[in-house]
Design an enzyme around this catalytic site. Structure first.
Site, mmCIF file in Angstrom:
data_model
loop_
_atom_site.group_PDB
_atom_site.id
_atom_site.type_symbol
_atom_site.label_atom_id
_atom_site.label_comp_id
_atom_site.label_asym_id
_atom_site.label_seq_id
_atom_site.Cartn_x
_atom_site.Cartn_y
_atom_site.Cartn_z
ATOM 1 N N CYS A 114 40.857 35.177 36.387
ATOM 2 C CA CYS A 114 41.447 36.660 36.536
ATOM 3 C C CYS A 114 39.758 37.386 36.557
ATOM 4 C CB CYS A 114 41.721 37.727 35.516
ATOM 5 S SG CYS A 114 41.147 37.297 33.786
ATOM 6 N N HIS A 450 40.917 40.458 29.903
ATOM 7 C CA HIS A 450 41.400 40.313 30.874
ATOM 8 C C HIS A 450 40.604 40.644 32.369
ATOM 9 C CE1 HIS A 450 44.185 39.870 34.221
ATOM 10 N NE2 HIS A 450 44.225 41.065 34.567
#
Length: 526
Positions: A114, A450
């Site tokens: 990510c 994330h």
């Protein structure tokens, strides 16, 4: 013969017309036909009382010299029945769908990637970068083959090819080739943890390394001209270093390039401006020739060149020895959607920027007042009569009241731009930036959590998104459409959705949820 000068706005242009008030409206329309090419039967000229009719007596309309009128209508024949066969969505190829649909393509998470996906999406926001990448030589016959000796130029070509692929498909793309090339060029991104899984990485490090590789590749490919990064994303400081322990030590001055501004976060950092100011004033220890030992020096920086795109990095991660991890500073730091950096500039540059900055703000205020006036007029008349033609006339009348003021301010803004900055599309000539992209991180450390990317939609994109989002409206004035509430794209790896700008306001920090790590600003246009 009684004539007066009028100004007619059509399709973003202004036409000066001498109108004979003794002639009917039809003659006026033929005058405009000779200027615009729009057939009189297709013209809709908005005047007091509604649309101008062919037999209208111009003397009764209360027209004033240099009054601005609005004309609607297109050049050419009326639309005809389509010759070709109608194509349904289900019959379109991926390429045709990609060109028709507005939703951008996401990137598949290939296992803790990510950080890379958010960086690649952020770089894609700047169209000039893609144009510069297109000038690189072809990838070659190797195609998707990977080599242990990959160079930065290979990474640049892979990125170019990936952006081409993203234009021509509607499903999320797997950036496997680019990912493996990145790991070969910069081995730190190939670090593995337990069970052989690739580790999470810092998005800011990936963003910076990719920019470095692109700049090296583009500079090598075109040594006679500056690359996109050097021209559109690089600024320059003037530097001054003074010894804090003795005035006898000579001041050292110079210049220094920068590709980003850093926001340092301490216990008293509440606003982005606080952190930026701290980054321009540093205390360092170095040898003093006068004192014959190490001494404290103060390094002061001031901006002397502002690029079109400005990257701001929040220093949210620091190394903790006890945990042996890059931990996250959770403190809340407020950042603006419009950033004024004039106070960070050297006096000479600041003087050039302030005058045009103030004019731009005056112009923006006048345009906002125009939009509000049009909206009030439309709402009031629609509630009273419900007639669309009357509503359009009222909108035009309300808009006309501000046109001359806006035209005057537009001219003043152009005249206020300093000659040394005018015409250079790589520079910021106002000192003002608008926020167009944010890379966020959720979690406690850079090695976990994330990353996501958030991108402000352009006007056309926002209108399309608003069409399917309840409660979102648009107000049209002439040829310019103003959004009531800006919309943003959310890139959560392969999932791309639309969010309100209010969501971006929650990314100031203060917890483990999404916090801004990188801000991408673009020079305010006028």
């Amino acid at each position: 013969m009684s004539t007066i000068p009028l100004v007619v706005r059509h399709a973003g242009k202004k036409y000066d017309v001498e109108v004979d008030l003794d002639q009917p409206g039809e003659v006026f329309k033929f005058q405009l036909y000779s200027l615009t090419g729009v057939d009189p039967e297709r013209q809709k000229i908005l005047v007091k009382g509604g649309q101008l009719k062919d037999d209208a007596d111009l003397k009764t309309l209360g027209l004033k010299p240099n009054q601005i009128l609005m004309m609607l209508g297109t050049v050419g024949e009326l639309p005809k029945e389509p010759v070709g066969k109608m194509t349904f969505v289900e019959d379109m190829t991926d390429r045709e769908l990609a060109q028709t649909m507005k939703t951008p393509v996401g990137l598949v998470n290939l296992g803790n990637t990510c950080y890379l996906n958010s960086s690649l999406q952020c770089l894609r926001v700047m169209p000039e970068l893609a144009e510069d990448l297109d000038t690189l030589p072809p990838t070659g016959s190797s195609g998707g083959t990977l080599f242990a000796g990959s160079q930065p130029s290979d990474l640049a070509k892979r990125l170019r090819d990936m952006y081409h692929d993203m234009k021509n498909q509607t499903t999320a793309l797997q950036p496997l080739v680019l990912l493996n090339t990145l790991r070969m060029v910069y081995p730190q991104f190939a670090e593995q943890g337990e069970h052989g899984r690739y580790k999470q990485q810092d998005a800011e490090e990936a963003f910076t390394q990719i920019l470095s590789a692109l700049n090296q590749s583009l500079t090598t490919a075109h040594p006679s001209s500056p690359s996109f990064i050097d021209s559109y994303m690089s600024g320059e400081f003037s530097t001054s270093m003074r010894c804090a322990e003795t005035d006898a030590e000579p001041e050292i001055t110079g210049t220094e390039k920068f590709s980003k501004l850093v926001c340092h976060i301490t216990g008293d950092t509440n606003f982005l401006s606080d952190g930026l100011q701290k980054s321009l004033l540093e205390t360092i220890e170095k040898n003093s020739d006068v004192l014959g030992r190490n001494a404290q020096f103060t390094l002061t920086k001031q901006i002397v060149r502002l690029p079109k795109y400005l990257v701001v990095h929040f220093m949210r991660f620091y190394w903790r020895r006890d945990t042996q991890k890059k931990s996250k500073i959770l403190r809340k730091v407020t950042f603006p959607f419009e950033l004024d950096v004039t106070d960070l500039c050297a006096p000479e540059l600041k003087t050039k920027l302030v005058a045009v900055r103030d004019k731009v703000r005056d112009l923006r205020k006048a345009r906002e007042e125009q939009v509000r006036a049009v909206k009030r007029a439309r709402t009031k008349l629609a509630d009273a009569s419900g007639e669309s033609s009357s509503t359009s006339a009222a909108s035009a009348s309300a808009s006309d009241e501000y046109e001359s003021e806006i035209s005057r301010l537009e001219k003043e803004v152009e005249e206020a731009v300093d000659p040394t900055l005018k015409g250079d599309k790589t520079l910021n000539s106002t000192g003002l930036y608008e926020l167009i992209g944010v890379i966020t991180h959720s979690g406690k450390s850079a090695d976990s959590g994330h990353y996501q990317f958030w991108c402000k939609q352009e006007i056309e994109e926002s209108q399309d998104a608003a069409a399917s989002t309840a409660g979102t409206k648009a107000v049209t004035v002439g040829t310019t459409t103003q959004k009531e509430e800006p919309k943003w794209w959310r890139f959560n790896d392969d999932k791309v959705t639309v969010v309100d700008q209010s969501k971006i306001e929650t990314m100031m920090g203060g917890g483990e949820s999404d916090s801004a790590l990188i801000l991408l600003y673009r020079s305010v246009s006028f």
